[in-house]
Write a protein that holds these residues in place. Structure first.
Motif, PDB file in Angstrom:
ATOM      1  N   CYS A  67       0.792  -1.440   0.084  1.00  0.00           N
ATOM      2  CA  CYS A  67      -0.312   0.002  -0.196  1.00  0.00           C
ATOM      3  C   CYS A  67       0.764   1.861  -0.161  1.00  0.00           C
ATOM      4  O   CYS A  67       0.703   2.155   0.675  1.00  0.00           O
ATOM      5  N   GLY A  68       2.243   0.746  -0.669  1.00  0.00           N
ATOM      6  CA  GLY A  68       3.219   2.435  -0.102  1.00  0.00           C
ATOM      7  C   GLY A  68       2.144   2.987  -1.282  1.00  0.00           C
ATOM      8  O   GLY A  68       2.095   3.265  -2.212  1.00  0.00           O
ATOM      9  N   CYS A  69       2.680   4.724  -1.012  1.00  0.00           N
ATOM     10  CA  CYS A  69       2.517   5.360  -1.752  1.00  0.00           C
ATOM     11  C   CYS A  69       3.029   5.542  -2.731  1.00  0.00           C
ATOM     12  O   CYS A  69       4.484   5.222  -2.851  1.00  0.00           O
ATOM     13  N   GLY A  70       2.536   5.497  -3.757  1.00  0.00           N
ATOM     14  CA  GLY A  70       3.916   5.497  -5.175  1.00  0.00           C
ATOM     15  C   GLY A  70       4.010   4.455  -5.966  1.00  0.00           C
ATOM     16  O   GLY A  70       4.063   4.305  -6.940  1.00  0.00           O
ATOM     17  N   THR A  71       2.989   3.424  -4.962  1.00  0.00           N
ATOM     18  CA  THR A  71       2.925   1.764  -6.240  1.00  0.00           C
ATOM     19  C   THR A  71       1.372   1.575  -6.767  1.00  0.00           C
ATOM     20  O   THR A  71       1.131   0.736  -7.681  1.00  0.00           O
ATOM     21  N   GLY A  72       0.575   2.826  -6.912  1.00  0.00           N
ATOM     22  CA  GLY A  72      -0.506   2.984  -7.797  1.00  0.00           C
ATOM     23  C   GLY A  72      -1.595   1.591  -6.590  1.00  0.00           C
ATOM     24  O   GLY A  72      -2.581   1.945  -7.564  1.00  0.00           O
ATOM     25  N   THR A  73      -1.388   1.303  -5.103  1.00  0.00           N
ATOM     26  CA  THR A  73      -2.491   0.667  -4.593  1.00  0.00           C
ATOM     27  C   THR A  73      -2.638   1.681  -3.536  1.00  0.00           C
ATOM     28  O   THR A  73      -1.764   1.916  -2.747  1.00  0.00           O
ATOM     29  N   PHE A  74      -3.457   0.816  -3.120  1.00  0.00           N
ATOM     30  CA  PHE A  74      -4.352   1.724  -2.048  1.00  0.00           C
ATOM     31  C   PHE A  74      -4.733   0.781  -0.799  1.00  0.00           C
ATOM     32  O   PHE A  74      -5.115  -0.008  -1.990  1.00  0.00           O
ATOM     33  N   CYS A  75      -4.870   1.018   0.697  1.00  0.00           N
ATOM     34  CA  CYS A  75      -5.181  -0.195   1.438  1.00  0.00           C
ATOM     35  C   CYS A  75      -6.836   0.551   2.190  1.00  0.00           C
ATOM     36  O   CYS A  75      -6.801   1.879   2.130  1.00  0.00           O
ATOM     37  N   THR A  76      -7.558   0.236   2.303  1.00  0.00           N
ATOM     38  CA  THR A  76      -8.713   0.046   3.098  1.00  0.00           C
ATOM     39  C   THR A  76      -8.646  -0.197   4.577  1.00  0.00           C
ATOM     40  O   THR A  76      -8.345  -1.109   5.339  1.00  0.00           O
ATOM     41  N   GLY A  77      -9.260   0.613   5.669  1.00  0.00           N
ATOM     42  CA  GLY A  77      -8.814   1.111   6.802  1.00  0.00           C
ATOM     43  C   GLY A  77     -10.300   0.156   6.962  1.00  0.00           C
ATOM     44  O   GLY A  77     -10.578   0.164   6.893  1.00  0.00           O
ATOM     45  N   ALA A  78     -10.484  -0.473   8.581  1.00  0.00           N
ATOM     46  CA  ALA A  78     -10.846  -0.509   9.339  1.00  0.00           C
ATOM     47  C   ALA A  78     -12.563   0.154   9.537  1.00  0.00           C
ATOM     48  O   ALA A  78     -13.269  -0.385   9.624  1.00  0.00           O
ATOM     49  N   ARG A  79     -12.643   1.828   9.267  1.00  0.00           N
ATOM     50  CA  ARG A  79     -13.665   2.135   9.291  1.00  0.00           C
ATOM     51  C   ARG A  79     -13.888   2.903   7.961  1.00  0.00           C
ATOM     52  O   ARG A  79     -14.325   3.665   7.580  1.00  0.00           O
ATOM     53  N   GLY A  80     -12.929   1.496   6.990  1.00  0.00           N
ATOM     54  CA  GLY A  80     -13.718   1.959   5.924  1.00  0.00           C
ATOM     55  C   GLY A  80     -12.560   3.476   4.707  1.00  0.00           C
ATOM     56  O   GLY A  80     -13.206   3.870   3.670  1.00  0.00           O
ATOM     57  N   GLY A  81     -11.536   4.213   5.651  1.00  0.00           N
ATOM     58  CA  GLY A  81     -10.489   4.802   5.209  1.00  0.00           C
ATOM     59  C   GLY A  81     -10.228   4.977   4.173  1.00  0.00           C
ATOM     60  O   GLY A  81      -9.358   3.367   3.805  1.00  0.00           O
ATOM     61  N   VAL A  82      -9.563   4.995   3.203  1.00  0.00           N
ATOM     62  CA  VAL A  82      -8.607   4.294   1.849  1.00  0.00           C
ATOM     63  C   VAL A  82      -7.618   5.373   2.215  1.00  0.00           C
ATOM     64  O   VAL A  82      -7.188   6.642   2.238  1.00  0.00           O
ATOM     65  N   TYR A  83      -6.346   4.627   1.881  1.00  0.00           N
ATOM     66  CA  TYR A  83      -4.533   5.296   2.615  1.00  0.00           C
ATOM     67  C   TYR A  83      -3.354   4.533   1.676  1.00  0.00           C
ATOM     68  O   TYR A  83      -3.778   3.507   1.484  1.00  0.00           O
ATOM     69  N   CYS A  84      -2.786   5.154   1.297  1.00  0.00           N
ATOM     70  CA  CYS A  84      -1.792   4.999   1.228  1.00  0.00           C
ATOM     71  C   CYS A  84       0.073   4.652   2.500  1.00  0.00           C
ATOM     72  O   CYS A  84      -0.915   5.454   3.311  1.00  0.00           O
ATOM     73  N   LEU A  85       0.468   4.240   2.460  1.00  0.00           N
ATOM     74  CA  LEU A  85       2.005   3.958   3.340  1.00  0.00           C
ATOM     75  C   LEU A  85       3.039   5.065   3.167  1.00  0.00           C
ATOM     76  O   LEU A  85       3.460   4.818   1.717  1.00  0.00           O
ATOM     77  N   THR A  86       2.676   6.491   3.186  1.00  0.00           N
ATOM     78  CA  THR A  86       4.169   7.441   3.205  1.00  0.00           C
ATOM     79  C   THR A  86       5.219   6.157   3.452  1.00  0.00           C
ATOM     80  O   THR A  86       5.358   5.291   4.250  1.00  0.00           O
ATOM     81  N   PRO A  87       6.839   6.529   2.843  1.00  0.00           N
ATOM     82  CA  PRO A  87       8.470   6.406   3.127  1.00  0.00           C
ATOM     83  C   PRO A  87       8.532   6.149   4.337  1.00  0.00           C
ATOM     84  O   PRO A  87       9.150   5.046   5.069  1.00  0.00           O
ATOM     85  N   SER A  88       7.878   6.710   5.276  1.00  0.00           N
ATOM     86  CA  SER A  88       7.867   7.191   7.142  1.00  0.00           C
ATOM     87  C   SER A  88       7.424   6.194   7.876  1.00  0.00           C
ATOM     88  O   SER A  88       7.369   6.026   9.016  1.00  0.00           O
ATOM     89  N   GLY A  89       6.159   5.494   7.208  1.00  0.00           N
ATOM     90  CA  GLY A  89       5.515   4.687   7.602  1.00  0.00           C
ATOM     91  C   GLY A  89       3.911   5.294   7.791  1.00  0.00           C
ATOM     92  O   GLY A  89       3.180   4.198   8.557  1.00  0.00           O
ATOM     93  N   LYS A  90       4.182   6.645   7.750  1.00  0.00           N
ATOM     94  CA  LYS A  90       2.808   7.374   8.053  1.00  0.00           C
ATOM     95  C   LYS A  90       1.428   6.477   7.039  1.00  0.00           C
ATOM     96  O   LYS A  90       1.852   6.471   6.266  1.00  0.00           O
ATOM     97  N   LYS A  91       0.369   6.921   7.839  1.00  0.00           N
ATOM     98  CA  LYS A  91      -1.048   7.072   6.540  1.00  0.00           C
ATOM     99  C   LYS A  91      -1.204   7.864   6.089  1.00  0.00           C
ATOM    100  O   LYS A  91      -1.501   9.356   6.747  1.00  0.00           O
ATOM    101  N   SER A  92      -1.382   7.957   4.955  1.00  0.00           N
ATOM    102  CA  SER A  92      -1.871   9.153   3.610  1.00  0.00           C
ATOM    103  C   SER A  92      -2.442   8.652   3.406  1.00  0.00           C
ATOM    104  O   SER A  92      -3.195   8.365   2.611  1.00  0.00           O
ATOM    105  N   TYR A  93      -4.468   9.450   3.882  1.00  0.00           N
ATOM    106  CA  TYR A  93      -5.572   9.391   3.669  1.00  0.00           C
ATOM    107  C   TYR A  93      -6.505   9.725   1.737  1.00  0.00           C
ATOM    108  O   TYR A  93      -5.583  11.323   2.125  1.00  0.00           O
ATOM    109  N   ARG A  94      -7.058   9.056   1.592  1.00  0.00           N
ATOM    110  CA  ARG A  94      -7.699   9.809   0.279  1.00  0.00           C
ATOM    111  C   ARG A  94      -8.410  11.162   0.251  1.00  0.00           C
ATOM    112  O   ARG A  94      -9.270  10.200   1.125  1.00  0.00           O
ATOM    113  N   ARG A  95      -8.815  11.036   0.253  1.00  0.00           N
ATOM    114  CA  ARG A  95     -10.120  12.191  -0.001  1.00  0.00           C
ATOM    115  C   ARG A  95     -11.403  11.017  -0.338  1.00  0.00           C
ATOM    116  O   ARG A  95     -10.830  10.979  -2.162  1.00  0.00           O
ATOM    117  N   GLN A  96     -12.364  11.784  -0.290  1.00  0.00           N
ATOM    118  CA  GLN A  96     -13.766  10.832  -0.849  1.00  0.00           C
ATOM    119  C   GLN A  96     -14.397  11.599  -1.621  1.00  0.00           C
ATOM    120  O   GLN A  96     -14.683  12.913  -1.155  1.00  0.00           O
TER     121      GLN A  96
END
Length: 96
Positions: A67-96
């Motif tokens: 789910c890394g940012c820049g890989t073209g894939t995103f993950c879905t969190g437990a509450r439905g949020g769609v995010y990717c992981l930054t190089p530092s390991g933080k989640k960067s959420y996509r706006r709905q």
């Protein structure tokens, strides 16, 4: 007066400020140089002239590199949020 208007234009640029500018596109989203995705509602493909590729969304997978940012894939969190992981390991959420 010219300096004031150019600073206003810079504030409306995706990935401005601490994000370090635009690194590329993840589908229609802007991938910033700091590894996060921009909150901009503009179309990255229209802004940069690159044809859009819709990123895949993966099920919740913990701290996976798929789910890394820049890989073209995103993950879905437990509450439905769609995010990717930054190089530092933080989640960067996509706006709905």
């Amino acid at each position: 007066m010219l300096l004031g208007s150019s600073s206003v234009l810079a504030a409306n640029t995706p990935c401005s400020g601490r994000k370090g500018g635009i690194a590329g596109c993840d589908g229609e989203l802007f991938l910033c140089n700091d590894g996060s995705i921009s909150g901009s509602k503009k179309s990255c493909s229209a802004y940069t002239g690159v044809s859009p590729v819709r990123p895949a969304v993966q099920p919740l997978q913990g701290a996976s590199n798929t789910c890394g940012c820049g890989t073209g894939t995103f993950c879905t969190g437990a509450r439905g949020g769609v995010y990717c992981l930054t190089p530092s390991g933080k989640k960067s959420y996509r706006r709905q």
